[in-house]
Design an enzyme around this catalytic site. Structure first.
Site, PDB file in Angstrom:
ATOM      1  N   GLY A  10       1.803   5.962  -3.132  1.00 41.51           N
ATOM      2  CA  GLY A  10       2.602   6.835  -3.818  1.00 41.51           C
ATOM      3  C   GLY A  10       2.293   7.074  -5.356  1.00 41.51           C
ATOM      4  O   GLY A  10       2.079   8.313  -5.909  1.00 41.51           O
ATOM      5  N   ASN A  47       1.044  -1.238  -0.002  1.00 42.17           N
ATOM      6  CA  ASN A  47       0.067   0.118   0.179  1.00 42.17           C
ATOM      7  C   ASN A  47       0.940   1.249  -0.071  1.00 42.17           C
ATOM      8  O   ASN A  47       0.436   2.363  -0.433  1.00 42.17           O
ATOM      9  CB  ASN A  47      -0.982  -0.077   1.285  1.00 42.17           C
ATOM     10  CG  ASN A  47      -2.025   0.993   0.842  1.00 42.17           C
ATOM     11  OD1 ASN A  47      -3.119   0.384   0.172  1.00 42.17           O
ATOM     12  ND2 ASN A  47      -2.161   1.896   1.450  1.00 42.17           N
ATOM     13  N   ASP A  48       2.004   1.379   0.573  1.00 41.47           N
ATOM     14  CA  ASP A  48       2.760   2.274   0.688  1.00 41.47           C
ATOM     15  C   ASP A  48       3.279   2.644  -0.920  1.00 41.47           C
ATOM     16  O   ASP A  48       3.262   3.918  -1.438  1.00 41.47           O
ATOM     17  CB  ASP A  48       4.072   2.079   1.205  1.00 41.47           C
ATOM     18  CG  ASP A  48       4.073   2.500   2.737  1.00 41.47           C
ATOM     19  OD1 ASP A  48       3.067   3.243   2.899  1.00 41.47           O
ATOM     20  OD2 ASP A  48       5.004   2.021   3.408  1.00 41.47           O
ATOM     21  N   HIS A  49       3.507   1.731  -1.818  1.00 43.37           N
ATOM     22  CA  HIS A  49       3.942   1.847  -3.201  1.00 43.37           C
ATOM     23  C   HIS A  49       2.588   2.623  -3.972  1.00 43.37           C
ATOM     24  O   HIS A  49       2.800   3.372  -4.716  1.00 43.37           O
ATOM     25  CB  HIS A  49       4.432   0.580  -3.692  1.00 43.37           C
ATOM     26  CG  HIS A  49       5.630   0.210  -3.536  1.00 43.37           C
ATOM     27  ND1 HIS A  49       6.862   0.802  -4.198  1.00 43.37           N
ATOM     28  CD2 HIS A  49       6.228  -0.923  -2.755  1.00 43.37           C
ATOM     29  CE1 HIS A  49       7.997   0.253  -3.545  1.00 43.37           C
ATOM     30  NE2 HIS A  49       7.568  -0.704  -2.823  1.00 43.37           N
TER      31      HIS A  49
END
Lengths: 404, 389
Positions: A166, A161-163
């Site tokens: 982003g 989910n971070d990617h």
């Protein structure tokens, strides 16, 4: 031949992974991304010497601003006046306290596109909750759903989910730029990383809200559609090292023709003639047994060779590749020069590498990969380019502690 | 969202020939107001059969991923319809295509010759060249070859696919970025271009520790070689672990403020030997984390999951309650943010997932109007895509 986002000024207050990944993509496409950091904050994953920082902060310039210094905050406000984009992923309210919140910046820079990508977004009972990707995975259902029946302690093995937060941030900024082109002014974007994650379960959430059906984890078995086989199967190990020495192949048969081809390659074993394997639906209903039988067949096979055999016959199959496979053996990544040594070697950090932007522009290629910069390494160049400051003025600011 | 005056991408014309690999990108563009036209064969897009489905057979998969489109039926055995497909592409700002379905009937070179501002986003599984260029790669295979599957699962399970279409959501999002960054450049240069997107590269670019581990494992104290084994929900730092509490599971972490976690355990009187000075030595950090997580696991097992989650967050500690679908589907934060939006398909009316971002001036919207197939003879008139070349 310029890159597609050249000329765009981005003021980047982000840290860790989600925000820096959003600006990494903009930097790869040629935007002038100025990353704000300080000597005080440059620790752990915020240090340019940490591999985590190296991964997400190439193609950016580094400006040191000591935001506890009022004079530095004045400089920050001046930079915000010049920026096309201001982006942060702090908890809600921090940039307001520094005097560079959206309402303050838009007054002096009506064209600014201002993105706040907090964990929970502005407002709501959880708005002040602190999150990292594993938190979001848990709260959004991604951890619960990625696993096998009876276990909730699996989940996604990396910060997906971070990617994706982003990338959604990058996308939203580009959409706001298109709107600015048409409407003449910027706007504020409130991005909740939790809502990004929940969005990925869209069809299943509709299923719950319409059918009152809460889907449960099922390993590699497709939860809704009858596709079988659809799994990962053990092959000859590459070493006796636990887990990382294992070799697995993923095999999928999307229709009966692919199934018949697989059976033929398996040598038409007698068990395959049983009626229960004759239709996709029946195979799907007996998938656990089917997985066991196929696994027995693959166990003494070389995974790479088997993949080539199956793919050439039209059966979807893929080696379960790890980092060594990707970096040293993958012919597609090698052919695309996807993993690159960065030529400019940092005297402090040493050799670094980059995985290319996976977008290939025919006329405006993005082939520039600059190394991560030390905190404040570009102070003079940035403050000259953006604010017209002289080298002496910058030096004085560094000596006074403003630009450190 | 047809003829939107409000969305950020109002006025942008897109021909959506996408399959499952890039349909999410087309959704992102359509949901922000672009006029996205999606052809389908006369018997209907095969993706309309994807589960889950509503009781009337409506595909909820398709309802979500094909949102805000205008659908037209085109028969590729008809020369006239092939010409219409080509004409739609010629007059678009952006064409999303790939090496399957309608993509096989659309001539990119003809379109670019007809419209020099046209942007073509061409998606392939592995690029247009190379030994794997023609490999078949549904989501599981794409994830396996790109490195995602190897990270997920545990020592006693096979490598696991992530739930749903998460791999193709990555490639779809990159496709939307490709389309808008190229459009931004075209607004300045006056020239369009072709942009190639490889699903394989997209997934590999989003694997957090995988390449970091390979390149920099000698700088990571917790690394034992260039490959990190799959290890359940244990993060590469070792400091994020899903633990069993009373009433459910919870993702527990002492990050980012380990001292705050220690102080909490001291308050609770369960810190055992964690205050031993040996744990303050930097070289013993991995030992400290391991010991801390062991103590936490025993303590967490005695706590009510919801209470523990709320207590941790009150201390600004990023614990995460592992929520099943029903608790996501009726979540207080999503409800308070008015995240759920109306969906409509035929007789079906409901509310479902909303926007992943909130624009202050150009809101994300879900078009509730009927948007099923437009008859072929109406295509050009109804779309009103005048010749821009």
């Amino acid at each position: 031949m310029s890159r597609p986002m050249e000329g765009l000024k981005v003021l980047d207050f982000t840290h860790v992974l989600a925000g820096p990944f959003a600006t990494r993509v903009l930097g790869d496409m040629g935007a002038d991304v100025v990353k704000i950091n300080s000597a005080e904050r440059a620790a752990g994953a915020n240090s340019p010497e940490h591999p985590y920082y190296i991964m997400w902060n190439r193609n950016k310039r580094s400006l040191a601003l000591n935001m506890s210094d009022e004079a530095a905050r004045d400089t920050c406000r001046a930079l915000c006046e010049q920026a096309d984009i201001v982006i942060d992923n702090f908890s809600v309210g921090i940039l307001d306290r520094w005097g560079v919140g959206y309402e303050a910046v838009r007054v002096v820079n009506p064209g600014v596109i201002y993105m706040q990508m907090s964990g929970m977004g502005t407002g709501g009972p959880w708005s002040k909750y602190v999150t990292y990707a594993p938190t979001i995975h848990a709260l959004s259902g991604l951890t619960h759903m990625t696993g096998v029946p009876g276990r909730e302690d699996l989940g996604i093995g990396y910060s997906y989910n971070d990617h994706l937060a982003g990338l959604h941030g990058t996308y939203a900024l580009l959409a706001a730029l298109e709107a600015r082109q048409r409407r003449g002014h910027g706007q504020h974007i409130d991005m909740s990383q939790f809502e990004v994650g929940a969005n990925f379960l869209g069809p299943s959430l509709l299923d719950y809200r319409i059918n009152d059906h809460a889907v449960r984890p099922a390993g590699n078995k497709p939860p809704y559609d009858a596709i079988a086989p659809h799994g990962c199967y053990p092959c000859l190990p590459q070493s006796d090292k636990p887990v990382v020495g294992e070799r697995w192949i993923a095999i999928v048969c999307e229709d009966d023709e692919q199934w018949r081809t697989l059976v033929s390659i398996m040598g038409n074993p007698s068990w395959a003639g049983d009626e229960k394997w004759s239709s996709t639906q029946s195979r799907y209903e007996h998938l656990e047994e089917l997985d066991r039988l196929i696994g027995q067949w693959t166990a003494d096979k070389d995974a790479s060779e088997l993949m080539m055999t199956l793919q050439h016959a039209g059966v979807p199959a893929g080696l379960v590749q790890d980092g060594v496979d990707l970096a040293e053996k993958d012919p597609q990544l090698a052919g695309a020069d996807f993993l690159k040594l960065i030529e400019d070697i940092d005297p402090e950090i040493g050799v670094t590498w980059a995985d290319r932007l996976p977008i290939h522009f025919e006329r405006t290629p993005c082939d520039t990969y600059n190394r991560v910069r030390q905190v404040g390494e570009d102070n003079t160049a940035i403050l000259s380019d953006w604010l017209g400051m002289t080298k002496e003025e910058v030096q004085a600011g560094e000596e006074s502690g403003k630009f450190t | 969202m047809s003829n939107s005056e409000e969305g950020a991408l109002a006025g942008v014309r897109i021909l959506d020939l996408s399959d499952e690999r890039n349909i999410y990108g087309a959704k992102l563009l359509a949901d922000l107001g672009a006029d996205v036209v999606r052809p389908e064969i006369p018997i209907g897009d095969p993706l309309r059969k994807r589960g889950p489905t509503a009781k009337d057979g409506t595909s909820l998969w398709h309802l979500f991923f094909a949102s805000n489109r205008r659908f037209i039926a085109l028969d590729m055995t008809s020369t006239a319809d092939v010409e219409k497909l080509q004409e739609l592409g010629n007059r678009a700002d952006i064409v999303l295509t790939q090496d399957s379905g309608f993509g096989n009937h659309f001539d990119i070179q003809v379109a670019r010759k007809a419209n020099n501002k046209l942007i073509i986003v061409d998606t392939t599984s592995f690029g247009r060249e190379g030994p794997w260029a023609n490999f078949k790669a549904p989501d599981l295979i794409a994830g396996a070859l790109a490195g995602a599957v190897a990270t997920t699962g545990d020592k006693d399970t096979p490598p696991l696919k992530t739930f749903g279409e998460l791999n193709f959501i990555v490639s779809g999002t990159y496709c939307a970025i490709a389309a808008l960054s190229a459009l931004h450049e075209t607004r300045h240069s006056g020239e369009g271009q072709r942009v190639d997107v490889s699903v394989h590269e997209c997934i590999t670019s989003c694997l957090e520790q995988v390449l970091m581990w390979y390149w920099y494992h000698d700088r990571l104290t917790m690394a034992d070689g260039p490959v990190m084994p799959r290890q359940g929900a244990v993060h590469w730092t070792g400091a994020y672990v899903v633990m069993q509490a009373k009433g459910g599971s919870i993702m527990v972490t002492p990050a980012p403020d380990l001292q705050a976690q220690l102080a909490w355990l001291v308050e609770e009187g369960v810190h055992e030997d964690l205050l031993d000075p040996k744990y303050q030595e930097p070289e013993n950090y991995p030992l400290l984390v391991m010991r801390l997580m062991g103590i936490l696991r025993a303590w967490v097992a005695e706590q009510d999951v919801e209470t523990l989650f709320e207590k941790a967050q009150a201390r600004h500690m990023p614990y995460g309650w592992v929520l099943p679908m029903e608790k996501v589907g009726d979540n207080p934060q999503l409800n308070a943010r008015h995240w759920w939006v109306p969906y409509r398909a035929g007789e079906l009316e409901t509310t479902g997932p909303g926007a992943p971002y909130h624009f202050s001036d150009t809101p994300w919207q879900m078009d509730e109007s009927e948007s099923f197939s437009i008859s072929p003879q109406q295509i050009m008139n109804e779309l009103g895509w005048e010749d821009r070349t």
